[in-house]
Write an enzyme that holds these catalytic residues in place. Structure first.
Site, PDB file in Angstrom:
ATOM      1  N   GLU A 135       2.193   1.588  -3.406  1.00  0.00           N
ATOM      2  CA  GLU A 135       1.159   2.054  -4.239  1.00  0.00           C
ATOM      3  C   GLU A 135       1.011   3.584  -4.206  1.00  0.00           C
ATOM      4  OE1 GLU A 135      -2.652   0.502  -3.247  1.00  0.00           O
ATOM      5  OE2 GLU A 135      -3.778   1.373  -4.952  1.00  0.00           O
TER       6      GLU A 135
ATOM      7  N   SER B  31      -7.444   1.932  -2.120  1.00  0.00           N
ATOM      8  CA  SER B  31      -6.097   1.019  -2.429  1.00  0.00           C
ATOM      9  C   SER B  31      -6.484  -0.037  -3.035  1.00  0.00           C
ATOM     10  CB  SER B  31      -5.444   1.183  -1.276  1.00  0.00           C
ATOM     11  OG  SER B  31      -4.478  -0.130  -1.429  1.00  0.00           O
TER      12      SER B  31
ATOM     13  N   GLU C 105     -16.496 -10.192   4.182  1.00  0.00           N
ATOM     14  CA  GLU C 105     -15.430  -9.934   3.287  1.00  0.00           C
ATOM     15  C   GLU C 105     -14.716 -11.342   2.871  1.00  0.00           C
ATOM     16  OE1 GLU C 105     -11.507  -7.148   3.300  1.00  0.00           O
ATOM     17  OE2 GLU C 105     -11.405  -8.698   4.888  1.00  0.00           O
TER      18      GLU C 105
ATOM     19  N   CYS D   2     -10.321  -0.988  14.793  1.00  0.00           N
ATOM     20  CA  CYS D   2     -10.680  -2.349  15.179  1.00  0.00           C
ATOM     21  C   CYS D   2     -10.689  -2.913  16.611  1.00  0.00           C
ATOM     22  CB  CYS D   2      -9.692  -3.338  14.573  1.00  0.00           C
ATOM     23  SG  CYS D   2      -9.808  -3.228  12.755  1.00  0.00           S
TER      24      CYS D   2
ATOM     25  N   CYS E 172      -8.747  -1.512   3.924  1.00  0.00           N
ATOM     26  CA  CYS E 172      -8.556  -2.939   4.655  1.00  0.00           C
ATOM     27  C   CYS E 172      -9.855  -2.982   5.679  1.00  0.00           C
ATOM     28  CB  CYS E 172      -7.287  -2.849   5.793  1.00  0.00           C
ATOM     29  SG  CYS E 172      -6.960  -1.243   6.472  1.00  0.00           S
TER      30      CYS E 172
ATOM     31  N   LYS F  99     -15.723  -8.949   8.508  1.00  0.00           N
ATOM     32  CA  LYS F  99     -14.689  -9.772   7.994  1.00  0.00           C
ATOM     33  C   LYS F  99     -15.142 -10.970   7.359  1.00  0.00           C
ATOM     34  CE  LYS F  99     -10.864  -7.338   8.363  1.00  0.00           C
ATOM     35  NZ  LYS F  99     -10.318  -6.979   6.956  1.00  0.00           N
TER      36      LYS F  99
ATOM     37  N   GLU G 295       0.749  -1.163   0.194  1.00  0.00           N
ATOM     38  CA  GLU G 295       0.158  -0.162  -0.056  1.00  0.00           C
ATOM     39  C   GLU G 295       0.849   1.130  -0.011  1.00  0.00           C
ATOM     40  OE1 GLU G 295      -3.127  -0.374   2.760  1.00  0.00           O
ATOM     41  OE2 GLU G 295      -4.234   1.528   2.119  1.00  0.00           O
TER      42      GLU G 295
ATOM     43  N   GLU H 220     -14.346 -11.849  -5.235  1.00  0.00           N
ATOM     44  CA  GLU H 220     -13.273 -11.204  -6.020  1.00  0.00           C
ATOM     45  C   GLU H 220     -11.820 -11.937  -5.223  1.00  0.00           C
ATOM     46  OE1 GLU H 220     -15.805  -9.614  -4.444  1.00  0.00           O
ATOM     47  OE2 GLU H 220     -15.774  -7.408  -5.213  1.00  0.00           O
TER      48      GLU H 220
HETATM   49 FE1  HC0 Z   1      -8.386  -4.862  11.461  1.00  0.00          FE
HETATM   50 FE2  HC0 Z   1      -7.019  -5.333   9.889  1.00  0.00          FE
HETATM   51  S1  HC0 Z   1      -6.515  -3.802  11.392  1.00  0.00           S
HETATM   52  S2  HC0 Z   1      -9.145  -4.165   9.495  1.00  0.00           S
HETATM   53  O1  HC0 Z   1      -8.919  -3.284  11.764  1.00  0.00           O
HETATM   54  O2  HC0 Z   1      -5.775  -3.577   7.793  1.00  0.00           O
HETATM   55  O3  HC0 Z   1     -10.837  -6.708  11.749  1.00  0.00           O
HETATM   56  O4  HC0 Z   1      -7.469  -6.105  14.112  1.00  0.00           O
HETATM   57  O5  HC0 Z   1      -7.495  -7.788  11.045  1.00  0.00           O
HETATM   58  O6  HC0 Z   1      -7.586  -7.366   7.384  1.00  0.00           O
HETATM   59  O7  HC0 Z   1      -4.213  -6.420  10.012  1.00  0.00           O
HETATM   60  C1  HC0 Z   1     -10.150  -5.832  11.714  1.00  0.00           C
HETATM   61  C2  HC0 Z   1      -7.861  -5.465  13.181  1.00  0.00           C
HETATM   62  C3  HC0 Z   1      -7.701  -6.465  10.905  1.00  0.00           C
HETATM   63  C4  HC0 Z   1      -7.215  -6.520   8.325  1.00  0.00           C
HETATM   64  C5  HC0 Z   1      -5.314  -5.992  10.061  1.00  0.00           C
HETATM   65  C6  HC0 Z   1      -6.336  -4.108   8.468  1.00  0.00           C
END
Ligand code: HC0
Ligand code: SF4
Length: 584
Positions: A281, A324, A366, A518, A304, A363, A278, A371
């Protein structure tokens, strides 16, 4: 300032403070149910009623302003009996199957009933009808357990500005649901899980994949690896009674090994990898514009947080080109595990199962995106929340607090301090800046400049700039340039920024859907005291500050995976495995 008395104690508070806030300043406990710090109090449930001298009726402490000379009693017979009756009436409609409820022993209604001395159900009413919504991979709703406190509605609208759920119908028939009783998958829910994080009972929670994970662990044909997100280690201990903010990385690894995972790895490793990709990028977009006078989509937004991506897809599709192209660390881990690692240990990728433990419900969504299957298989097979992991530990009879610390497995055994801070609002930004600065100048940011100003505090919108001085030759066109960055958390703040600010002067913007990042994701142990957010942030900062390597590009295991497999950031293999695109 206002002077008042609560339970005969003299108290002074700022103008505008409520009775509840005034009571807190002198450690007088008033029970609450619909109230949540940070949100506008509604005084709906009336569990927090108190007696005010001279007032005919009891008043809700959460929404009644403290007034000069007020004399408040929080613990009279009348107050106790009213609170008790309010909770008894809630229980009269409530599905009372506590022993099989996921919130058993972690339910605010159950605790109130116990604290108020309710030992029998005096009123038997018609039970709230149960309608189960499992239409998304992230969220589970059971209207039969809902007590209509509306915390979820407030958070979904006020914090995330989504408004996916709201009160439907009237009176006893009221349900909290998407409009016209649509399923959650049919509305613009971003699956952030903040509604589940604030639900006081078992009405909204994560979709549970524990049985699926036990099944693969028990399948001798499967090689099951697990990855753990940066934020979970700052909160998992709370599920086992440890002080909030106790980092438990070593015990968490030990627990996962006891549960039978064949490999225990860290999403933090691929957080370092994300930064390599990233950061590169961002530098490539800057080169196109600042050196070549060409076009690139700036500012670059982080990609993310899956709830943020859902939000952008629903509401700001024109910004998707600014995201990104990096997959999130969770998905990068899966892609690398089912290719590089599977090849290294001679396991067929179809027999490898990748489980994630995440602080997040989005998540789960996700991991099911079409994709994200570049290894030829889903990068990640099942996602558990921090809460689900705690339940698996309890189901196995493991005594978490007695576990001896263990280390993550090779070939991804270490991560940098920069990866740790991903868990906090501002962390991805700061981690990227550390690496970009090193690439451009050949120097590390001095330790005292590593934390960018206020970038990790709890303000919803933060900005910082970093001046580039004495770059190496290749980057001389950046000499004297100011890198302007912005950090946003809570999606309502994205709307605010896009409405009120000209974002063209920023180069890089981080967005996280959950307040504080997070660390307070929708899958973390629940809390009602806001100080816990700060304690988790501090736990993560302590991990970072204790690391010898605090810059992703200096992680020797990251250097190894590039040397052995990926070759270079933004190279052909990276492009194929680690990047994706979200289309309008
Ligand atoms: Fe997060 Fe992550 S930091 S989104 O907040 O980038 O859920 O902890 O795992 O994938 O590493 C959440 C936390 C993750 C991802 C990381 C990012
Ligand atoms: Fe609203 Fe998030 Fe809950 Fe969806 S998951 S209903 S967006 S709070």
């Amino acid at each position: 300032m206002i002077s008042l008395k609560i339970n005969d104690k003299d108290i002074q508070v700022q103008d505008g403070a409520t009775i509840l806030e005034a009571a807190k300043t002198c450690d007088i406990y008033i029970p609450t149910l619909c109230y949540l710090e940070n949100l506008k109090p509604r005084g709906l449930c009336r569990v927090c009623v108190v007696e005010v001298e001279g007032a005919k009726n009891l008043v809700p402490a959460c929404s009644t302003p403290a007034a000069e000379g007020m004399n408040v009693k929080t613990n009279t017979r009348r107050v106790r009996e009213s609170r008790k009756m309010i909770v008894e009436l809630l229980l009269s409609e409530h599905n009372g199957e506590c022993t099989t409820c996921e919130r058993n022993n972690d339910c605010e209604l159950q605790k109130l009933a116990r604290d108020l001395g309710i030992e029998e159900l005096r009123y038997e009413g018609e039970k709230t009808p149960s309608h189960i919504d499992e239409s998304t991979p992230a969220i589970y709703r059971d209207t039969g357990k809902c007590i209509k406190c509306r915390r979820c509605v407030e958070v979904c609208q006020g914090v995330e500005s989504v408004g996916a759920i709201s009160p439907q119908s009237r009176g006893f028939d009221t349900t909290i649901a998407p409009a016209f009783d649509h399923a959650l998958s049919d509305v613009t829910c971003v699956q952030c899980g903040q509604c589940a994080a604030v639900c006081p009972v078992g009405a909204i929670t994560e979709r549970n994949y524990i049985q699926e994970v036990w099944d693969v662990l028990d399948d001798p044909e499967k090689y099951v690896v697990v990855q753990t997100a940066p934020a979970i280690r700052s909160a998992l201990g709370e599920a086992f009674g440890l002080e909030p903010g106790t980092p438990v990385t070593g015990k968490m690894v030990a627990a996962l090994k006891e549960l039978g995972f064949d490999g225990v790895f860290d999403t933090n490793f691929t957080a370092d990898l994300t930064i390599m990709e990233e950061g590169s990028e961002l530098l490539s977009r800057l080169t196109k514009v600042l050196r070549d006078g060409g076009q690139a989509d700036l500012p670059q937004f982080t990609s993310c947080c899956p709830a943020w991506i859902n939000f952008a897809e629903h509401y700001y599709p024109e910004l998707l080109k600014n995201l990104s192209t990096c997959k999130s660390p969770q998905q990068m881990f899966g892609a690398v595990a089912k290719t590089y690692y599977a090849e290294k240990i001679g396991v067929a990728p179809e027999n490898m199962v990748v489980i994630s433990v995440m602080p997040c419900t989005a998540k789960k969504f996700e991991s099911q995106r079409e994709e994200l299957t570049d290894s030829g298989y889903a990068d990640v097979d099942y996602v558990l929340t921090t809460r689900e992991l705690a339940r698996m530990v309890n189901q196995s009879g493991i005594v978490f607090s007695l576990l001896e610390d263990q280390k993550m497995d090779s070939p991804f055994p270490e991560s940098s301090g920069a990866a740790d801070i991903f868990a906090n609002t501002g962390g991805v930004m700061e981690a990227a800046v550390r690496t970009a600065y090193k690439i451009v100048t050949g120097r590390n940011l001095p330790t005292d400049k590593m934390h960018l100003k206020n970038i990790m505090d709890l303000e919803g919108i933060k900005e910082a700039s970093l001046k580039i001085e004495d770059p190496v030759k290749e980057w001389s066109f950046l000499d004297g340039a100011e890198l302007n960055v912005m950090v946003i958390h809570s999606l309502a703040n994205v709307r605010k920024v896009l409405k009120e600010k000209d974002i063209s002067k920023y180069h890089f913007i981080e967005v996280m859907a959950c307040p504080g990042g997070c660390i307070s994701g929708g899958g973390q142990p629940r809390f009602t005291d806001n100080n816990i957010r700060q304690k988790r942030i501090q736990a993560i900062l302590t991990e970072d500050e204790g690391k010898e390597i605090r810059n992703s590009c200096e992680n020797p295991f990251i250097q190894q995976i590039y040397a052995e497999y990926l070759k270079q950031p933004l190279g052909e293999r990276s492009h194929h495995l680690l990047h994706t695109e979200y289309f309008e």
